[in-house]
Design an enzyme around this catalytic site. Structure first.
Site, PDB file in Angstrom:
ATOM      1  N   LYS A   1       0.862  -1.289  -0.042  1.00  0.00           N
ATOM      2  CA  LYS A   1       0.153  -0.021   0.056  1.00  0.00           C
ATOM      3  C   LYS A   1       0.836   1.340   0.023  1.00  0.00           C
ATOM      4  CE  LYS A   1      -4.581   1.039   0.130  1.00  0.00           C
ATOM      5  NZ  LYS A   1      -5.697   0.223  -0.377  1.00  0.00           N
TER       6      LYS A   1
HETATM    7  P1  NAD Z   1     -13.017   7.871  -2.584  1.00  0.00           P
HETATM    8  O1  NAD Z   1     -12.071   8.695  -1.937  1.00  0.00           O
HETATM    9  O2  NAD Z   1     -13.614   7.548  -3.814  1.00  0.00           O
HETATM   10  O3  NAD Z   1     -14.443   8.120  -1.374  1.00  0.00           O
HETATM   11  C1  NAD Z   1     -14.255   8.234  -0.051  1.00  0.00           C
HETATM   12  C2  NAD Z   1     -15.827   8.541   0.447  1.00  0.00           C
HETATM   13  O4  NAD Z   1     -15.571   8.518   1.882  1.00  0.00           O
HETATM   14  C3  NAD Z   1     -15.802  10.021   0.234  1.00  0.00           C
HETATM   15  O5  NAD Z   1     -17.258   9.906  -0.255  1.00  0.00           O
HETATM   16  C4  NAD Z   1     -15.651  10.840   1.148  1.00  0.00           C
HETATM   17  O6  NAD Z   1     -16.602  11.980   1.336  1.00  0.00           O
HETATM   18  C5  NAD Z   1     -16.079   9.871   2.461  1.00  0.00           C
HETATM   19  N1  NAD Z   1     -15.556  10.075   3.678  1.00  0.00           N
HETATM   20  C6  NAD Z   1     -14.426  10.767   3.918  1.00  0.00           C
HETATM   21  N2  NAD Z   1     -14.281  11.006   5.225  1.00  0.00           N
HETATM   22  C7  NAD Z   1     -15.627  10.775   5.722  1.00  0.00           C
HETATM   23  C8  NAD Z   1     -16.086  10.862   6.854  1.00  0.00           C
HETATM   24  N3  NAD Z   1     -15.355  10.977   8.009  1.00  0.00           N
HETATM   25  N4  NAD Z   1     -17.191  10.346   7.143  1.00  0.00           N
HETATM   26  C9  NAD Z   1     -18.220   9.770   6.261  1.00  0.00           C
HETATM   27  N5  NAD Z   1     -17.900   9.623   4.764  1.00  0.00           N
HETATM   28  C10 NAD Z   1     -16.414  10.071   4.562  1.00  0.00           C
HETATM   29  O7  NAD Z   1     -12.526   6.348  -1.881  1.00  0.00           O
HETATM   30  P2  NAD Z   1     -12.630   4.913  -2.221  1.00  0.00           P
HETATM   31  O8  NAD Z   1     -12.054   4.587  -3.354  1.00  0.00           O
HETATM   32  O9  NAD Z   1     -14.350   4.803  -2.433  1.00  0.00           O
HETATM   33  O10 NAD Z   1     -12.379   4.138  -0.858  1.00  0.00           O
HETATM   34  C11 NAD Z   1     -13.493   3.862   0.029  1.00  0.00           C
HETATM   35  C12 NAD Z   1     -13.001   2.694   1.203  1.00  0.00           C
HETATM   36  O11 NAD Z   1     -13.039   1.463   0.538  1.00  0.00           O
HETATM   37  C13 NAD Z   1     -11.666   3.030   1.669  1.00  0.00           C
HETATM   38  O12 NAD Z   1     -11.688   2.488   2.800  1.00  0.00           O
HETATM   39  C14 NAD Z   1     -10.749   1.924   0.583  1.00  0.00           C
HETATM   40  O13 NAD Z   1      -9.763   1.688   1.250  1.00  0.00           O
HETATM   41  C15 NAD Z   1     -11.822   0.875   0.439  1.00  0.00           C
HETATM   42  N6  NAD Z   1     -11.524   0.332  -0.685  1.00  0.00           N
HETATM   43  C16 NAD Z   1     -11.429   0.882  -2.073  1.00  0.00           C
HETATM   44  C17 NAD Z   1     -10.930   0.143  -3.289  1.00  0.00           C
HETATM   45  C18 NAD Z   1     -11.021   0.934  -4.513  1.00  0.00           C
HETATM   46  O14 NAD Z   1     -11.033   0.085  -5.567  1.00  0.00           O
HETATM   47  N7  NAD Z   1     -11.091   2.299  -4.678  1.00  0.00           N
HETATM   48  C19 NAD Z   1     -10.865  -1.137  -3.090  1.00  0.00           C
HETATM   49  C20 NAD Z   1     -10.844  -1.665  -1.777  1.00  0.00           C
HETATM   50  C21 NAD Z   1     -11.316  -1.101  -0.722  1.00  0.00           C
END
Ligand code: NAD
Length: 420
Positions: free
Chosen positions: A112
Site C-alpha cells: 500500500k
Molecule cells: P473515495 O475517495 O472515492 O471516497 C471516499 C468517500 O468517503 C467520499 O465520499 C468521502 O466524502 C467519504 N468520507 C471521507 N471521510 C469521511 C467521514 N469522516 N465520514 C463519512 N464519509 C467520509 O475512496 P474509495 O476508493 O471509495 O475508498 C473507500 C474505502 O474503500 C476505503 O476504505 C478504501 O480503502 C476502500 N477500498 C477501495 C477500493 C477501490 O477500488 N477504490 C478497493 C478496496 C477497498
C-alpha cells in the site's frame, strides 16, 4: 506458541490487523518463525515530496510505500492521499492486501502507499505535481513484476494516468505499472465499478443464504466515493432499498428509499450527497446506528469502535471500507449476533479486476465488460463459499475464516519458496 494480547482501543491500525492475524495463527497452529515473518513488513520507504504551489511557494509533505509480503506474486495495492495516511495506517492497509489477494486467490502479494496530505487544499495542477514527484521517488522499488499501484481514498483514474506517465519517463511505456487507470490508457472495462460490484455480489450471496430477497432489505452506506456510490447504484438496481448514505460533509435519509441515479446527478453538481431533494439530513455517526438490515461502511477505517458498536442495529455489516471495525468492536458485534462480511472478502472486487487489468496489459489484449464481470463474479462467489464453508466446519466467524484461509495460503507459498 506465542500468546496474543487482549485487544484494546489504543491499538494502532497495524496492531489491529495483526491481532486478527495472530488470533488465526494460534488457531491454525502456525509456527513462531513463520508468524514472525508474516506479522512484519518486507520493505518500507518514506519519501519527502515537496509540492511547488501555484503561487510559487513550496509545501513539503511525506509519502510512503509499504510492501508487506510477496510470497504469492508481485506486491499490489492502492495509494491513499489523506492526513491520516501515516506509516502505521499504510502498514495495516498493506497487510490487508496480502490477506485479500490470497483469499480471492490472485497471484499477487500485498502493498500500500500513501501521502499524508489534505487534498482539499490542493489545485489539480498541484495534485499532478505531487503525484509525479511521489511516483518518481518510489519508482526504484516498484515495477510491473515487482509492485503495482492502484487508486484508493482521494486518488482515481487520473491519478493513475499521471503515475503511469511519470514512471514511463524513466522506464518506457509501462501501462501495467498501475491499475485503475483510464480505459483510454489501457485500463480495464469494469474496474471503476469493481469494488462496489464485488460488495453487492457477496451481499447477494449472504442474503440468499439467509433465505431473504433484496427487496426485503434496507441498506445504509457510509461514504459516497468510488466504492460507496457504486455499491449504492448496484444495490438499488439489484432491488435493495438504499435508505441512507453519507460523505465527509454529512448524511441523508429517505425511509422509502433514495433515488440513487438522481442522487448521483446531484453529487456531480453539488459535490456532496447533502441537500438532495426529498431527503432529510442525518449525521454521519447517526447513520451507523440506523434501524436498517444492512450497514455498509465505505469510507475510512475504524468507524465502528468500542463506543458505538453496541448501537449498531443492522443485522449485517458489509465491510466495503478497509478495516472499518476495531477488534474490540468486532467482538461486540459478534456477541450481539451481527454478521460481518470482512473487508478482505467484501471489498476484494477492486483488486480482482485490477488483476484482470494487469493481465490484459501484459498480454496486450482487452477483455469485454461481460467477461470482466463474469470472471469477477466467479472469484467473489468462490471466495464467499470457501469462507462460509470454513466458518461452518471450524465454528468460527467469517472474519476468522477468511483470515485463516488467507494465512494458510501465504504461509504455504512462503514455505515452498524456502523464504521461511
Ligand atoms: P473515495 O475517495 O472515492 O471516497 C471516499 C468517500 O468517503 C467520499 O465520499 C468521502 O466524502 C467519504 N468520507 C471521507 N471521510 C469521511 C467521514 N469522516 N465520514 C463519512 N464519509 C467520509 O475512496 P474509495 O476508493 O471509495 O475508498 C473507500 C474505502 O474503500 C476505503 O476504505 C478504501 O480503502 C476502500 N477500498 C477501495 C477500493 C477501490 O477500488 N477504490 C478497493 C478496496 C477497498
Amino acid at each position: 506458541m506465542a500468546t496474543i494480547p487482549e485487544p484494546h482501543e489504543g491499538m494502532t491500525p497495524f496492531e489491529s490487523v495483526n491481532f486478527f492475524f495472530h488470533d488465526v495463527a494460534d488457531r491454525i497452529g502456525l509456527d513462531d518463525q513463520t508468524r514472525d515473518v508474516l506479522s512484519g513488513t518486507y520493505r518500507e520507504i518514506r519519501v519527502q515530496v515537496p509540492i511547488r504551489k501555484d503561487d510559487g511557494g513550496l509545501e513539503t509533505v511525506y509519502g510512503y510505500r509499504v510492501q508487506h509480503n510477496g510470497a504469492r506474486g508481485p506486491y499490489k495495492g492502492g495509494v491513499r492521499y489523506h492526513p491520516t495516511a501515516d506509516l502505521e495506517e499504510v502498514r495495516a492497509l498493506a497487510s490487508l492486501m496480502t490477506w485479500k489477494t490470497a483469499l480471492i486467490d490472485i497471484p499477487f502479494g500485498g502493498a500500500k502507499g500513501g501521502i499524508q496530505v489534505d487534498v482539499s487544499a490542493l489545485s489539480s495542477a498541484e495534485l499532478e505535481r505531487m503525484t509525479r514527484r511521489y511516483m518518481s521517488q518510489v519508482s526504484y522499488i516498484v515495477g510491473e513484476h515487482r509492485d503495482i499501484m492502484a487508486p484508493d481514498v482521494n486518488t482515481n483514474a487520473q491519478t493513475m494516468a499521471w503515475m503511469m506517465d511519470a514512471y514511463g519517463q524513466r522506464a518506457g511505456h509501462t501501462p501495467a505499472i498501475v491499475t485503475g487507470k483510464p480505459v483510454e490508457l489501457g485500463g480495464s472495462l469494469g474496474r471503476e465499478a469493481a469494488t462496489g460490484r464485488g460488495v453487492i455480489m457477496v451481499l447477494d450471496e449472504a442474503v440468499r443464504d439467509a433465505g431473504k430477497q433484496p427487496d426485503d432489505i434496507t441498506v445504509a452506506i457510509q461514504g459516497f466515493g468510488n466504492v460507496g456510490s457504486w455499491a449504492a447504484r448496484l444495490a438499488a438496481s439489484g432491488g435493495y432499498r438504499v435508505v441512507a448514505v453519507s460523505d465527509v460533509r454529512g448524511g441523508i435519509i429517505q425511509s422509502g428509499g433514495l433515488d440513487v441515479a438522481g442522487l448521483i446527478g446531484h453529487v456531480r453538481e453539488a459535490g456532496s450527497v447533502v441537500g438532495f431533494s426529498g431527503s432529510d439530513p442525518i449525521g454521519n455517526d447517526e447513520l451507523l446506528e440506523l434501524e436498517v438490515d444492512v450497514l455498509i461502511p465505505a469510507a475510512l477505517g475504524e468507524v465502528i469502535t468500542k463506543q458505538n458498536a453496541g448501537e449498531v442495529k443492522a443485522g449485517m455489516v458489509v465491510e466495503a471500507a478497509n478495516h472499518p471495525v476495531t477488534p474490540v468492536a468486532d467482538q461486540i458485534l459478534l456477541d450481539n449476533g451481527v454478521t460481518v462480511l470482512p473487508d478482505i472478502l467484501a471489498n476484494a472486487g477492486g483488486v480482482t479486476v485490477s488483476y484482470f487489468e494487469w493481465t490484459q496489459n501484459i498480454q496486450q489484449f482487452s477483455w469485454d465488460l461481460d467477461r470482466v464481470n463474469a470472471e469477477l463474479g466467479r472469484h467473489m462467489r468462490t471466495a464467499y463459499s470457501q469462507v462460509k464453508r470454513y466458518a461452518a466446519a471450524n465454528d468460527v466467524d467469517l472474519r476468522r475464516a477468511a483470515f485463516s484461509l488467507a494465512v494458510e495460503r501465504v504461509a504455504t507459498a512462503a514455505h515452498l519458496r524456502g523464504y521461511v
